[in-house]
Design an enzyme around this catalytic site. Sequence first.
Site, PDB file in Angstrom:
ATOM      1  N   ASP A 379     -22.089 -55.337  11.697  1.00 31.53           N
ATOM      2  CA  ASP A 379     -22.004 -55.638  10.269  1.00 31.53           C
ATOM      3  C   ASP A 379     -23.364 -55.386   9.647  1.00 31.53           C
ATOM      4  OD1 ASP A 379     -19.482 -56.455  10.088  1.00 31.53           O
ATOM      5  OD2 ASP A 379     -19.849 -58.599  10.248  1.00 31.53           O
ATOM      6  N   ASP A 681     -18.337 -61.783  11.393  1.00 29.90           N
ATOM      7  CA  ASP A 681     -18.594 -63.164  10.976  1.00 29.90           C
ATOM      8  C   ASP A 681     -17.422 -63.761  10.213  1.00 29.90           C
ATOM      9  OD1 ASP A 681     -18.791 -61.682   8.711  1.00 29.90           O
ATOM     10  OD2 ASP A 681     -20.915 -62.046   8.358  1.00 29.90           O
ATOM     11  N   ASP A 685     -12.387 -60.572  10.768  1.00 32.70           N
ATOM     12  CA  ASP A 685     -12.949 -59.740  11.846  1.00 32.70           C
ATOM     13  C   ASP A 685     -12.302 -60.037  13.190  1.00 32.70           C
ATOM     14  OD1 ASP A 685     -14.764 -58.366  10.293  1.00 32.70           O
ATOM     15  OD2 ASP A 685     -16.277 -59.934  10.445  1.00 32.70           O
TER      16      ASP A 685
END
Length: 951
Positions: A379, A681, A685
């Site tokens: 990310d 997070d 996801d």
Amino acid sequence: GVSLQSEYVVPEGVKAAGFQISADELASIVESRDTEKLAVHGQLDGIADKLATSLTDGIKTDEYSLNQRQDMYGVNKFTESEAPSLWEFVWEALQDTTLIILIACALVSFVVGIATEGWPKGAHDGIGILTSILLVVSVTATSNYQQSLQFRDLDKEKRKIFVQVTRNRLRQRMLIDDLLPGDVVHLAVGDQVPADGLFISGYSVLINESSLTGESEPVVISEDNPFLLSGTKVLDGSCKMLVTAVGMRTQWGKLMAAITESGDDETPLQVKLNGVANTIGNIGLLFALLTFVVLSQGLVAQKYLDGLLLSWSGDDVLEILEHFAVAVTIIVVAVPEGLPLAVTLSLAFAMKKMMNDKALVRQLAACETMGSATVICSDKTGTLTTNRMSVVKACVCGNTMEVNNLPAPSNFSSELPEAALEILLESIFNNTAGEVVINQDGHHQILGTPTEVALLDFALLIGGNFKEKRQRTKIVKVEPFNSTKKRMSIILELPGGGYRAHCKGASEVVLAACDKFIDARGSIVDLDNTSTNKLNGIIETFSKEALRTLCLAYREMNDSFSIDDQIPLHGYTCIGIVGIKDPVRPGVKQSVATCRSAGIEVRMVTGDNINTAKAIARECGILTEDGLAIEGADFREKNPEELLELIPKMQVLARSSPLDKHTLVKHLRTTFNEVVAVTGDGTNDAPALREADIGLAMGIAGTEVAKESADVVILDDNFSTIVTVAKWGRSVYVNIQKFVQFQLTVNVVALLVNFSSACFTGDAPLTAVQLLWVNMIMDTLGALALATEPPDDNLMKKAPVGRTGKFITNVMWRNIIGQSIFQFAVIWYLQTQGKYLFGLEGSDADPVLNTIIFNTFVFCQVFNEINSRDMEDINVLKGLPKNSIFMGILAGTIIFQFIIVQFLGDFADTTPLTQLQWLASILFGLLGMPIAAAIKLIPVEPYEGNGHRTS
């Protein structure tokens, strides 16, 4: 009729403590979702009164009332299952088949020995074998016991979940263990419901109850269905809840008591090694049988010739038994029971150290898998960047202004028309998942995601008042932000009647929904092509400066609108665009470079605008000259052939949806056979984290749902920690390879020596007790010494092993074969020429020679253990003095060897040696070091794992 109220009688103890409802009565309401019982107790307000709490201010926090509440209703902890004691592990270690055979051997030898030679002389062999067995068992059991204690600590770490609670009017972050019935808890998307409770207020709350009920269909929670169950997950929306039951009174508590987590699953490496161990064991079995036949055939043949085949004396039985014990011991030496132990030790050691390095390993297997990772999909926000966001630029009413270096914040607001400022503040303060609260110190504190905090901070900076703005209007409908829609919308009921919608989100998405904007005079004008291009230009400028951009918009609703209608997607008026800076974390650029030199590719997957993503990816060193950056929308359109060509070059995937991330991970794993690590997070996801070989969740920004799907939790959310995890993973893999190389060498030599000697001389030079001691050195102590070597920086200069890497490499075979030939030659030389070399004669020549052979053999292993510290590098002494465990084990082995040879002759069949004989033994062993160095110079075809070039 008769009121039901009379049925429930408040127990005296509860009354005395100042409450009006007992713990069991309270727990049963939510557990059985009993709406009738809830009505009997006066609905939510009635329950709050009976619990002596306030739905707005929470419970009182003076010590006395907290203790009263705790005594009455319990604590939010689960009763843990009893930890297995050390004796249970001792018993488990004794279940080993070879050990059982040896114990039987020892007992028979004990009985026959005493019958023929009397006590205590006849008992020595038996006692010797039993003592060795005890040693092996105690080391194995202690190691496993410590391991289990470590897992319990780990489970405690996993339980450290924090929630937002209001107590005594103040908002605070609290451990879920400290919750009590009567507490007011604030829940948002991705949270785990920490206890059983009732819904107080909130918007569009969807709960996933599959962990309790197995039903995958999400449940809508509202005033009509207010029951929230502990252990379930918030999929959407946000709410306040009143805690009614905690700990073992919740359904989740009862469930958790029935299942406790343990680290019993075998890791892929253990499975691989069990295969290796079985093969070696079978070869050992064959050799042992042959040795037994060869050793015993002389005696049996002699008996046959003398015609005494049916009459056996005690001595004959003892001799056969001794041969049998040697055969069994060969099996013991051949079965590498140290292999699984080495893996567990190495993983446990790495896990403990990784905890210190801010990585919490949830799945043991992840340690070693991470070592062979070839791709990391990361990310952007919070992992590569610091997640400390602030608004640095804003474009409102067509004017772009820098926010962070304003002479005075009031300047910003004074330059805006009154109406525009009002609507801007209304938008920021109402259309938010964050809050401005008073914390325990009495100061203002902004709660929420970093983006929300940045926006609220900006609004306060330009003179807004959160409480006042929130009280003017009433929020009647909320659509929380999610990464598919990339926007958040609310409907406000205005004081004079009528409704207004506010929307904020990804700039290009929200701007596309606008057809008007507020101009410099504060009037609302149509959004024509020129203005649209100008605004798009501003978004692009902000993005190229690595700013995240958000667009704010509103829309007046007409009279026909009702609350049950969907919030409209079009027809908005653009209020403005803000640029939020999220600086890159220090050290990330270096970590990305480290990954590159280690043959690990780093790719950025983000929901952000493509220009922002590219700017940050360049700053981190992820996006190179020949790399591609692509948007999720384009990625979705590609067919499999195009993806084949695109994925190897793609370094940045921007504006991606969770599904894009999942697709990318799946393609990398299946089509390209990569070992993929993924960071995540958010709740969304979870699918990608599960699909990946290693899921890495963020400890600070990550939701509970993401953490539960992950294998490793990165506690400080830092990309550099991920590189540390990869380094430790490689270290585990290499340490176990070193141990296997060391162990196979000992196996090969011990088998060859005893077998060849039995064939040619009819006698085995290494007795059962001696072989057990050697087995102890190499299996258990060798595992301890080699499995706990810390990682060195060279590990990150090699290519990863990948999915198809062989475990025993050509380099290892070269070292094993070379060292085995050397050791066998030394022992064979001593067997044939030893008496002449040391000038031995007389009756004690054989025992002395056998002791010298045993001593030399042990010293060969001691020096080979040092050789095994590095499989390719000639300098094996580097960092040795710093490794206290290794040094301790070497010293211990040598001291114990000295005691065995000099003082334990009766048990170990040894005779004390002279200084010269000791020196010779040590020198023969030491000779192994230059030999090993010479062997390392022989070139072999190294195996490069996943077809990755070493850079």
